[in-house]
Design a protein around this motif. Structure first.
Motif, PDB file in Angstrom:
ATOM      1  N   UNK A 254       0.891  -1.213   0.058  1.00 11.69           N
ATOM      2  CA  UNK A 254      -0.146  -0.031   0.055  1.00 11.69           C
ATOM      3  C   UNK A 254       0.922   1.193  -0.078  1.00 11.69           C
ATOM      4  N   UNK A 255       1.968   1.120   0.926  1.00  9.99           N
ATOM      5  CA  UNK A 255       2.765   2.344   0.842  1.00  9.99           C
ATOM      6  C   UNK A 255       3.349   2.727  -0.366  1.00  9.99           C
ATOM      7  N   UNK A 256       4.038   1.614  -1.008  1.00  9.51           N
ATOM      8  CA  UNK A 256       4.848   1.881  -2.207  1.00  9.51           C
ATOM      9  C   UNK A 256       3.894   2.411  -3.556  1.00  9.51           C
ATOM     10  N   UNK A 257       2.614   1.677  -3.524  1.00  9.70           N
ATOM     11  CA  UNK A 257       1.284   2.203  -4.251  1.00  9.70           C
ATOM     12  C   UNK A 257       1.060   3.505  -4.252  1.00  9.70           C
ATOM     13  N   UNK A 258       0.880   4.114  -3.195  1.00  8.51           N
ATOM     14  CA  UNK A 258       0.347   5.203  -2.906  1.00  8.51           C
ATOM     15  C   UNK A 258       1.162   6.413  -2.614  1.00  8.51           C
ATOM     16  N   UNK A 259       2.337   6.132  -1.875  1.00  6.22           N
ATOM     17  CA  UNK A 259       3.247   7.009  -1.685  1.00  6.22           C
ATOM     18  C   UNK A 259       4.616   7.052  -1.958  1.00  6.22           C
ATOM     19  N   UNK A 260       4.984   5.893  -2.595  1.00  6.32           N
ATOM     20  CA  UNK A 260       6.272   5.663  -3.071  1.00  6.32           C
ATOM     21  C   UNK A 260       6.819   6.541  -3.839  1.00  6.32           C
ATOM     22  N   UNK A 261       8.211   7.118  -3.600  1.00  9.02           N
ATOM     23  CA  UNK A 261       8.643   8.301  -4.380  1.00  9.02           C
ATOM     24  C   UNK A 261       9.782   7.771  -5.315  1.00  9.02           C
ATOM     25  N   UNK A 262      10.121   8.754  -6.103  1.00 11.15           N
ATOM     26  CA  UNK A 262      11.294   8.243  -7.354  1.00 11.15           C
ATOM     27  C   UNK A 262      12.341   7.765  -6.885  1.00 11.15           C
ATOM     28  N   UNK A 263      12.941   8.510  -5.649  1.00 10.80           N
ATOM     29  CA  UNK A 263      14.189   7.828  -5.231  1.00 10.80           C
ATOM     30  C   UNK A 263      13.907   6.584  -4.475  1.00 10.80           C
ATOM     31  N   UNK A 264      12.596   6.225  -4.156  1.00 10.91           N
ATOM     32  CA  UNK A 264      12.970   4.982  -3.489  1.00 10.91           C
ATOM     33  C   UNK A 264      12.838   4.019  -4.507  1.00 10.91           C
ATOM     34  N   UNK A 279       8.097 -17.043   1.278  1.00 10.43           N
ATOM     35  CA  UNK A 279       6.997 -16.029   1.571  1.00 10.43           C
ATOM     36  C   UNK A 279       7.623 -14.701   1.020  1.00 10.43           C
ATOM     37  N   UNK A 280       8.950 -14.541   1.084  1.00  9.63           N
ATOM     38  CA  UNK A 280       9.426 -13.336   0.430  1.00  9.63           C
ATOM     39  C   UNK A 280       9.371 -12.898  -1.010  1.00  9.63           C
ATOM     40  N   UNK A 281       9.201 -14.345  -1.598  1.00  6.34           N
ATOM     41  CA  UNK A 281       9.111 -14.118  -3.124  1.00  6.34           C
ATOM     42  C   UNK A 281       7.699 -13.332  -3.536  1.00  6.34           C
ATOM     43  N   UNK A 286       5.048  -8.240  -5.391  1.00  2.00           N
ATOM     44  CA  UNK A 286       4.108  -7.219  -5.161  1.00  2.00           C
ATOM     45  C   UNK A 286       4.753  -5.844  -5.402  1.00  2.00           C
ATOM     46  N   UNK A 287       6.350  -5.801  -5.102  1.00  2.00           N
ATOM     47  CA  UNK A 287       7.003  -4.570  -5.204  1.00  2.00           C
ATOM     48  C   UNK A 287       7.401  -4.440  -6.796  1.00  2.00           C
ATOM     49  N   UNK A 290       6.119  -1.473  -8.857  1.00  5.04           N
ATOM     50  CA  UNK A 290       6.797  -0.074  -8.494  1.00  5.04           C
ATOM     51  C   UNK A 290       7.934   0.168  -9.070  1.00  5.04           C
ATOM     52  N   UNK A 291       8.828  -0.784  -9.135  1.00  9.72           N
ATOM     53  CA  UNK A 291      10.289  -0.715  -9.473  1.00  9.72           C
ATOM     54  C   UNK A 291      10.142  -0.440 -11.028  1.00  9.72           C
ATOM     55  N   UNK A 292       9.640  -1.538 -11.698  1.00 13.60           N
ATOM     56  CA  UNK A 292       9.755  -1.435 -13.196  1.00 13.60           C
ATOM     57  C   UNK A 292       8.480  -1.472 -13.839  1.00 13.60           C
ATOM     58  N   UNK A 293       8.390  -0.271 -14.459  1.00 12.32           N
ATOM     59  CA  UNK A 293       7.149  -0.208 -15.206  1.00 12.32           C
ATOM     60  C   UNK A 293       7.039  -1.118 -16.449  1.00 12.32           C
ATOM     61  N   UNK A 294       6.031  -1.236 -16.919  1.00 15.13           N
ATOM     62  CA  UNK A 294       6.057  -2.159 -18.052  1.00 15.13           C
ATOM     63  C   UNK A 294       6.064  -1.624 -19.393  1.00 15.13           C
ATOM     64  N   UNK A 295       6.221  -0.215 -19.332  1.00 12.43           N
ATOM     65  CA  UNK A 295       6.565   0.471 -20.623  1.00 12.43           C
ATOM     66  C   UNK A 295       7.932   1.127 -20.276  1.00 12.43           C
TER      67      UNK A 295
END
Length: 970
Positions: A254-264, A279-281, A286-287, A290-295
């Motif tokens: 939820x945090x990275x989806x709503x508030x994640x910033x570019x430096x993050x 479980x960590x996979x 999920x993350x 946030x890091x790699x856009x599909x485009x």
């Protein structure tokens, strides 16, 4: 300060080293003096001259050095798992947290001494040094965590549902690139909310893992009489220092989806799971979005540029020019260069989704993102600067990247780096830093001045789009700047600018559009019809209103925008394709590739590399990748045609090779899926290995594909139908190959979010739609010899093997040649070819020719269907097919080719048709096909005004009547 000659400083270092050797020797009794070879002694003296930390360890704990020396650990690399096993044995008897902390610090002291010894004596490459420190950190974190988790469960109860804490290693730890005195950046999280059980007091899972995390930080970070293990930095967690120490997976998402910033995003590239198991996979999946856009994510450029500016301002503010990490041309600039490409391109190019800097740099070079010489200079600079960093930190085990200012320390650093003096060292250091700084400045450069010429300043368009003048003023501005229909253009622009859709997009998207539109308005005014160009480009803008990162690509690359405007102005088809598939905008970044057709081997290699980074079981992503591959190359063909840089034959070759490359890949994917499930088709030792063949008919077979052509396919196999596959879920061979054919058709024709790969037509297989989807070669041969109609033999003229078994392809070619070379009754053949042609004209031709006659006068009101009307493409194709069927039994060379032009040339060589007629037919055929391709790019059909092709039609019909004994009027 008076200058001390280098020789004097060298003598002082040598004197100190000998003194230390004597002090070290005096710690042992005469009978227990360690046996140290001369080479090792020289290496130890070099170590003590360059590392005060190492001398402190050896002087206070001499047995650590001798044990390392006698065990051979100083002169070899560690094997996999060796460090982990050693620490596990060391901690096996730890029954208190104090003992745990003591054992960890002893372990760290020993291995840091070993690592520094090997690094300063260049017994290990820089990459081994960073890997060893990272493995040491992983080992200390994992085993400390395991000990503390068990202890917390005893004291606080066990979290339910049963779960363990996930620890993410960030930064250099995540990448496996720690330096000698690195902090370790960590993030703590856990799978699910819940409560502890088994203790008097119930805690929430968050409370449990927070306490566990606090203890872990203390065990690793606290400085005792024996030192520390690793300094722990938790500031990269969500909300930073003010955030909870441990969060659930859902809270992280939820945090990275709503508030994640570019430096993050920048930081999360290097995130790696250190503890947490399977479980960590789930968390990393999920993350990942946030890091790699599909485009292709050019929205990252603005953030990267801001980060770059912050770096430069920090350097200036803190006067840290002598810092080899943060100063100009430093380590951080190298990391910035590499990670900027990862953020921008990593969503599409999975080869860039790696943590290690050097691995990513290899991909950047191999994939052409950066020139070879740039990557080489960055590699060399990275190695040199990291070695300097290690030498600085080895001196006193301090986290520093600042070059020393005292001459004695400068001299020691130069010696540690293998130089005879400071000046020589600085010369080499400056060379590397200048290289890095030059590339750093070039790769993420500041935006160019947006004023490009005096007649169309951006300021005016910025005022138009963002200030809102009166309507009359805006229309007057459009008129003044050169729009032909300013009122309609104004209406179109204000519909977008003042419409509801733009008001509902995110603020960032609105800002990008406000930045882009003035650039677009300038660009379209260079076109002959700016109003039409703008109208077409606005369809692309509207298509990406909620994905405005695509517009950043064009803002950052004015050349790309210029070419996009030019091509869309010339072709509505290109406009339509880019609007439907904005990812194609990436193709405009490399204008050299845009207009240069690759060879087939290059196409195959390109697609192989794209698919290599996709999991074999991820069919959805494979299908999307195939579709993008085709669309990208279709765009290149269209672009080259629009600017007149590709002849017709090259264009058809390119489109045909693209289709063949895709068909080979589709067959491989489909066959791999079936084989992994059912095993390979079975066969006896005296039988050939079963093969599968894709045969292309029509335009594919004739190497004459055009934009939008469908694929006429026939599937053939040569296996024993009674044999079974070799897997656990057995199928008979016939069913295996039938399913293979079905999967191929499915992959080609299924509509995904990117559309179809190709429309597939299977009606030319034996018995058409009522026949088997996949025929055995024996059945195919029998059908062709005994049951096929004449029109099916005509189709076989253009049949060509395009994918599959080479051995089976040779057998097919034999069957094809034998079938086409059968002696035939020419009168009967003429009659059957004539009748089939007349049926086609009646059902497919224009109304004016369906009666079998042509008007005597040609006007724009008499449409001509380039393909189906008399005197069109099909007439030429039927002429060629008739000739092959009529004469190949005496002229077998006619069966060699499948394309009409080369067959016509063979007819001329055999003197079966005059050279003049062959030239006339060939030229007409090329003109028709080129016109069809041009019509397709204009989204027009196959009809043109009849007066355009009068001469060609007359010539073709005349020859048709003569060859086929027909009476078509003209």
């Amino acid at each position: 300060m008076a200058t001390v000659p280098p020789d004097t400083r060298a003598a002082k270092v040598t004197e100190q080293q000998e003194q230390r050797w004597q002090l070290f020797s005096d710690t042992f009794s005469p009978e227990r003096q360690p046996d140290i070879p001369a080479t090792a002694k020289k290496q130890i003296l070099h170590l003590w001259g360059a590392s005060e930390f190492s001398w402190a360890v050896c002087s206070t704990s001499p047995n650590v050095l001798t044990a390392l020396l006698h065990s051979g650990l100083l002169h070899r690399s560690l094997s996999e798992g060796e460090m982990e096993e050693e620490l596990a044995q060391l901690l096996a008897e730890s029954d208190s947290e104090e003992i745990l902390m003591s054992q960890l610090r002893q372990f760290r002291k020993k291995h840091l001494l070993r690592i520094i010894f090997r690094d300063l004596n260049r017994l290990a490459p820089m990459t081994e040094t960073t890997a060893d420190i990272s493995i040491m950190a992983d080992t200390c974190i994992q085993q400390s965590y395991n000990w503390l988790h068990d202890d917390c469960c005893k004291q606080l109860g066990t979290p339910t549902p049963h779960q363990k804490m996930t620890i993410l290693g960030m930064g250099k730890l995540g990448a496996g690139e720690l330096n000698l005195s690195s902090d370790i950046d960590l993030i703590f999280c856990y799978p699910e909310k819940g409560e502890t059980r088994g203790a008097k007091r119930v805690l929430t899972n968050q409370e449990f893992f927070t306490r566990l995390g606090q203890r872990l930080i203390r065990v690793l970070d606290a400085t005792t009489a024996e030192g520390f293990v690793f300094r722990v930095d938790m500031r990269l967690r969500p909300y930073g220092q003010s955030g909870a120490l441990a969060l659930s997976y859902s809270a992280m998402e939820q945090y990275y989806q709503d508030q994640g910033r570019d430096w993050e995003r920048y930081a999360m590239i290097k995130a790696r799971v250190i503890t947490g198991g399977e479980a960590a996979n789930e968390l990393m999946q999920m993350l990942h979005p946030f890091v790699f856009r599909r485009y292709i994510d050019f929205s990252a450029i603005t953030a990267l540029r801001d980060m770059k500016r912050m770096i430069q301002q920090e350097v200036a503010r803190r006067s840290i020019y002598n810092n080899i990490k943060l100063g100009h041309g430093g380590i951080r600039e190298i990391e910035f260069i590499v990670q900027s490409f990862q953020l921008i391109h990593g969503g599409r190019d999975r080869s860039l989704q790696v943590r290690a800097l050097l691995t990513c740099l290899d991909h950047l070079e191999n994939s052409g993102y950066l020139p070879q010489h740039v990557c080489m200079e960055l590699r060399e600079a990275n190695e040199f600067l990291r070695n300097v960093e290690h030498a600085l930190q080895a001196w006193k085990d301090k986290q520093t990247q600042t070059l020393p200012s005292h001459p004695d320390e400068q001299f020691r650093l130069a010696l540690a780096m293998g130089f005879t003096g400071w000046d020589d060292f600085v010369t080499e250091l400056d060379r590397h830093r200048n290289n890095v700084d030059r590339h750093f400045s070039a790769i993420v450069s500041e935006a160019e001045d947006t004023q490009d010429d005096e007649s169309h300043p951006v300021a005016d368009w910025d005022t138009f789009w963002n200030t809102r003048l009166d309507k009359e003023e805006e229309v007057a501005l459009l008129n003044k700047m050169g729009f032909l229909n300013p009122d309609e253009t104004h209406r179109r622009l204000t519909t977008l600018r003042d419409g509801k859709v733009l008001k509902t997009v995110r603020r960032q998207s609105a800002e990008r559009i406000s930045q882009f539109m003035p650039c677009l308005l300038k660009a379209v005014l260079r076109e002959e019809n700016p109003d039409q160009a703008l109208q077409r480009l606005l369809t692309i803008v509207e298509a990406v209103l909620r994905r405005t990162a695509y517009l950043m690509l064009l803002i950052e690359n004015p050349g790309a925008l210029e070419h996009l405007v030019s091509l869309c102005s010339a072709s509505p088809w290109i406009t339509e394709q880019v609007a439907r598939h904005p990812a194609l905008l990436d193709e405009f970044l490399n204008l050299g590739n845009l207009y240069t057709p690759p060879e087939k081997a290059q196409l195959e290699d390109e697609l192989r590399q794209q698919l290599a980074h996709i999991p074999e079981d991820d069919l959805e992503i494979q299908m999307e990748s195939l579709r993008y591959f085709r669309m990208a190359h279709m765009l290149r063909v269209a672009a080259a045609q629009v600017v007149g840089k590709m002849p017709l034959m090259k264009e058809s070759d390119y489109l045909t090779w693209t289709a063949e490359t895709i068909l080979c890949a589709v067959q491989d994917i489909a066959q791999h899926q079936l084989t992994s499930r059912h095993g390979s088709p079975g066969y006896k030792s005296d039988e050939p290995k079963p093969g599968f063949l894709i045969v292309g008919y029509g335009k594919l077979g004739g190497i004459e594909l055009g934009p939008g052509s469908d694929l006429d396919l026939v599937f053939i196999h040569n296996s024993n139908p009674n044999a079974m596959t070799a897997g656990e879920r057995q199928l008979d061979n016939s069913m295996f190959f039938t399913r293979l054919g079905q999967r191929i058709v499915h992959m080609l024709s299924t509509s995904t979010m990117s559309g179809q790969l190709y429309e597939v037509d299977m009606r030319l297989r034996p018995s058409g739609n009522s026949g088997l989807l996949v025929s055995s070669l024996t059945a195919f041969e029998k059908y062709q010899q005994k049951e096929a109609w004449t029109w099916e033999h005509q189709a076989l003229v253009r049949a060509r093997c395009v994918a599959g078994s080479p051995e089976l392809a040779k057998q097919f070619e034999t069957v094809r040649a034998e079938t086409l070379s059968q002696p035939r009754d020419l009168t009967k053949l003429q009659k059957e070819v004539r009748e089939m042609r007349h049926k086609m004209v009646k059902s497919l031709g224009t109304k004016s020719t369906r009666g079998g006659t042509l008007p005597t006068s040609w006007t724009a009101n008499s449409p001509f269907h380039l393909k189906h009307d008399h005197g069109g493409i099909v007439d030429i194709e039927f002429i060629v097919q008739f000739a092959v069927l009529a004469w190949s039994h005496t002229h077998p060379a006619l069966t060699r080719w499948t394309d009409n032009i080369r067959i016509l040339e063979e007819l001329a060589d055999a003197k079966l048709v005059s050279v003049e007629h062959v030239q006339q037919l060939s030229e007409a055929y090329k003109v028709y096909r080129k016109t069809l391709h041009r019509q397709a790019l204009q989204n027009l059909g196959s009809q043109v005004s009849g007066d355009q092709m009068h001469s060609n039609r007359k010539t073709i019909i005349s020859f048709w009547n003569m060859l086929l004994d027909d009476e078509i009027l003209y």
